[in-house]
Design a protein around this motif. Structure first.
Motif, short mmCIF file in Angstrom:
data_model
loop_
_atom_site.label_atom_id
_atom_site.label_comp_id
_atom_site.label_asym_id
_atom_site.label_seq_id
_atom_site.Cartn_x
_atom_site.Cartn_y
_atom_site.Cartn_z
N PHE A 191 -21.97 -25.10 -14.11
CA PHE A 191 -21.23 -23.87 -14.38
C PHE A 191 -20.43 -23.42 -13.16
O PHE A 191 -19.31 -22.91 -13.31
N LEU A 194 -17.32 -25.62 -13.18
CA LEU A 194 -16.37 -25.27 -14.24
C LEU A 194 -15.70 -23.93 -13.96
O LEU A 194 -14.50 -23.76 -14.20
N LYS A 195 -16.45 -22.98 -13.42
CA LYS A 195 -15.84 -21.69 -13.08
C LYS A 195 -14.81 -21.85 -11.97
O LYS A 195 -13.75 -21.20 -11.99
N LEU A 224 -16.96 -25.21 -20.64
CA LEU A 224 -17.93 -24.17 -20.26
C LEU A 224 -18.62 -23.61 -21.49
O LEU A 224 -19.85 -23.42 -21.50
#
Length: 557
Positions: A191, A194-195, A224
């Protein structure tokens, strides 16, 4: 250096420098005429070369002779059986039934996959480790390159953590023997990557050959949401990991996931292709009789860069046995067993479709014909060629996958290159579609969008179906039909609970023909429960790690 560490490191360093896969290039690390970690990573040209290596590392998961994540995902689901040849080994049956007794010696099924995945991760880590020494011309370019590298690492880890659950985590290019970590820690890294990609890949990023083969901001957002839905479903909580310093990382909420897919939708960049069949070459390309090539006037394929494709794994027809691995090696597994029937090319007969899954298609659903080769319904189950195929095919059901069928021209030559001269098994270039717009619409509906009814309507109306209530079960049923055989169904089942997955797989039991002899495929749901739906850690990697790695429950002999 122990063998376990060498297997991961050697493949990774080669790719990180954009070199060939021959051993000499790796060993000649002191060369002054070729790139190495001492004279590389200076310019954006170097960074681009390394990023291409990262993409190639991702592609290698489908270009190397392992099991293949997308094939395994299809075999493990309730959609298909293992299939293959009646005289072949039983590794696909081990995967299909979560049952080592099908072939007790097959405890290293995923060895190549394990190595290739970690090699791909190493390539990404190597580029990221040298980010600060690269002379960037702008922060936008830095964000574009590093965002893609981090998203690729996220994809690789998302595949691995779903498949094996308990894996070592490497976020830097180191060479050491590591124990497995809490899956929550892996998801936290996924995460975070992806962020970062969402925040740093410019919205208007342009790529040389279109968007679908590269990760843009919208692909990262869709990924995500997919990762959130799986984690929150399988583990029963929102993702987040608290490290030894008490810091919580990787936190993503349902609202975050919904906002991500809503941004994809509101961008206006994507739309559904008008006719579902035009998404798939085998259902929309019309061969020229007794010749090579496709009839351009009659063919309706929307192309690899169509409006619905958000992310695809791209290939070229350059596979050979001398170290060049650039084609979709495992497409041939889904071809009909040694049977050419233009435009469907022959293959090794894996992933025969369960008749029980066929019943999920509604009467008149136009997605059935582009998705499924019905050998009886299409008049293919006759003649000497079929009879030869039939007696050589394990777990034949009369149905196999059309979406990802290899291709054959009208003169019977394999459609792997423009003149049909390449081999039928090693040069397939059909892309794997990783993310398409229909999936995003259904994820947004599932995540509770205020436009859920509209999104469901868009997907169903293309199939000529009436609107229905937006419920979790209706969404899952729609995903089963819309996304069949694209590598999502098993994970959709598993994220609803291991019991749900086990029940669905057990219910797909059916009569089959093994080498022309009637038999039955059946499942012991308790074995699926015992494994928690996870796959086996390769036993040779456990041995090479000196026991640092531990086998997943349910996979002991």
């Amino acid at each position: 250096m122990n063998k376990f560490k060498f297997n991961i490191l050697s493949l990774g360093l080669i790719g990180a420098l954009g070199m060939t896969s021959c051993a000499d290039s790796f060993l000649d690390v002191s060369s002054k005429t070729e790139s190495n970690t001492e004279n590389f990573y200076k310019s954006e040209t170097d960074a681009m070369r390394a990023l291409i290596g990262c993409y190639d590392g991702w592609r290698q998961i489908s270009s190397n002779p392992g099991i293949g994540f997308y094939v395994a995902s299809t075999v493990m689901s309730d959609e298909t059986f293992g299939g293959t040849g009646n005289g072949d080994d039983f590794k696909y049956q081990v995967i299909d039934a979560f049952n080592t007794s099908k072939s007790p010696s097959d405890m290293t099924l995923y060895t190549t996959d394990w190595k290739v995945y970690y090699a791909g991760v190493y390539r990404c880590n190597e580029l990221m480790a040298h980010e600060e020494q690269i002379q960037w011309t702008s922060e936008a370019t830095r964000g574009l390159y590093m965002g893609q590298a981090r998203a690729l690492r996220a994809i690789l880890y998302f595949d691995m953590v779903r498949l094996w659950g308990n894996i070592p985590l490497f976020l830097e290019p180191v060479n050491e023997n590591r124990a497995q970590v809490d899956p929550a820690e892996v998801y936290a890294a996924i995460f975070e990557d992806l962020k970062y990609a969402i925040a740093n890949i410019p919205e208007d990023a342009k790529f040389a050959d279109g968007d679908s083969g590269y990760i843009n901001r919208y692909a990262a957002e869709a990924l995500l949401a997919r990762a959130y839905l799986f984690y929150s479903g399988y583990y029963g909580k929102d993702p987040g990991f608290t490290n030894e310093a008490g810091e919580t990382t990787g936190v993503v909420t349902k609202a975050d996931a919904l906002a991500a897919v809503e941004d994809v939708i509101s961008s206006g960049k994507y739309s559904l292709v008008d006719d579902f069949k035009n998404l798939w070459p085998a259902s929309s390309l019309v061969p020229i009789p007794n010749s090579v090539g496709w009839d351009t006037e009659k063919s309706t394929y929307a192309g690899d860069q169509n409006s619905e494709i958000i992310l695809a794994q791209r290939f070229t027809p350059t596979q050979d046995y001398d170290g060049n691995n650039d084609s979709n090696r495992w497409l041939v597994m889904m071809g009909m067993r040694q049977l050419n029937a233009t435009p469907y090319g022959k293959g090794w007969g894996a992933c025969t479709i369960s008749p029980v899954f066929i019943e999920k298609y509604l009467d008149g659903d136009p997605r059935f014909t582009p998705s499924v080769i019905d050998l009886v319904g299409e008049g293919l189950a006759q003649g000497n060629d079929f009879n030869s195929s039939f007696v050589d095919w394990r777990e034949y059901t009369g149905y196999t996958i059309k979406k990802y069928s290899p291709l054959v021209y009208g003169n019977g030559l394999p459609g792997t290159n423009s003149d049909g001269t390449a081999g039928f098994q090693e040069c397939n270039a059909n892309q794997w579609v990783i993310m398409r717009y229909a999936d995003v619409l259904l994820m947004a509906a599932e995540l509770g969008s205020s436009n859920a009814s509209t999104y469901m309507h868009l997907v169903r109306s293309r199939a000529g179906l009436d609107d229905i209530a937006v419920t979790q079960q209706n969404i899952m049923d729609e995903r089963a039909r819309e996304l069949a055989f694209e590598g999502h169904r098993y994970w959709d089942l598993l994220r609803q609970g291991v019991d749900v997955a086990a029940d669905a797989i057990a219910a797909s039991s059916a009569k089959v023909f093994n080498g022309g002899v009637e038999s039955t495929v059946s499942y012991d749901r308790s074995l699926i429960i015992a494994t928690k739906g996870l796959s086996q850690i390769p036993e040779d990697q456990i041995t090479l790690s000196n026991g640092v790695l531990k086998q997943n429950p349910g996979w002991t002999r």
